[in-house]
Design a protein around this motif. Structure first.
Motif, PDB file in Angstrom:
ATOM      1  N   GLN A  70       0.909  -1.015   0.053  1.00  0.00           N
ATOM      2  CA  GLN A  70      -0.027  -0.117  -0.243  1.00  0.00           C
ATOM      3  C   GLN A  70       0.835   1.230   0.024  1.00  0.00           C
ATOM      4  N   ARG A  71       1.923   1.314   0.844  1.00  0.00           N
ATOM      5  CA  ARG A  71       2.775   2.375   0.868  1.00  0.00           C
ATOM      6  C   ARG A  71       3.631   2.599  -0.272  1.00  0.00           C
ATOM      7  N   GLU A  74       1.306   4.109  -3.052  1.00  0.00           N
ATOM      8  CA  GLU A  74       0.809   5.702  -2.517  1.00  0.00           C
ATOM      9  C   GLU A  74       2.035   6.621  -2.888  1.00  0.00           C
TER      10      GLU A  74
END
Length: 105
Positions: A70-71, A74
């Motif tokens: 997810q990071r 992002e």
């Protein structure tokens, strides 16, 4: 102890450094190697493309993978970043234990 080698390619050194620093500082990865630029040739939206990219080799605990993925997504500027996780099935036991350690906050 399940550890992963996660691969992603970045468009430039600034993005590669930002992702590497963030995932290590945030305790999502134990180590990130930034490799020399590579030339990537790929099919995107029906056309063959070519780009110079900076590969990252990210070593992390499998338990951290969802948050790590997810990071990266992002922070990554690509519409569809390459994020591939490969299991690390063997290695120096002390190193694999280090990968699995939780960072001291």
């Amino acid at each position: 102890m399940d550890n992963l080698l996660i691969l992603t390619n970045c468009p430039d050194d600034a993005v590669a450094n930002a992702i590497a620093l963030a995932v290590v500082e945030e305790g999502l990865a134990a180590c990130v190697n930034l490799l020399p630029r590579v030339q990537s040739i790929y099919r995107w939206q029906g056309a063959v493309e070519s780009a110079s990219e900076v590969p990252l080799l990210i070593k992390a605990s499998a338990a951290n993978y969802p948050a790590l993925e997810q990071r990266i997504a992002e922070l990554h500027p690509y519409e569809l970043p390459e994020i591939i996780a490969l299991p690390i099935t063997r290695g120096l036991p002390a190193y694999l234990n280090w990968l699995a350690e939780k960072p001291v906050q």
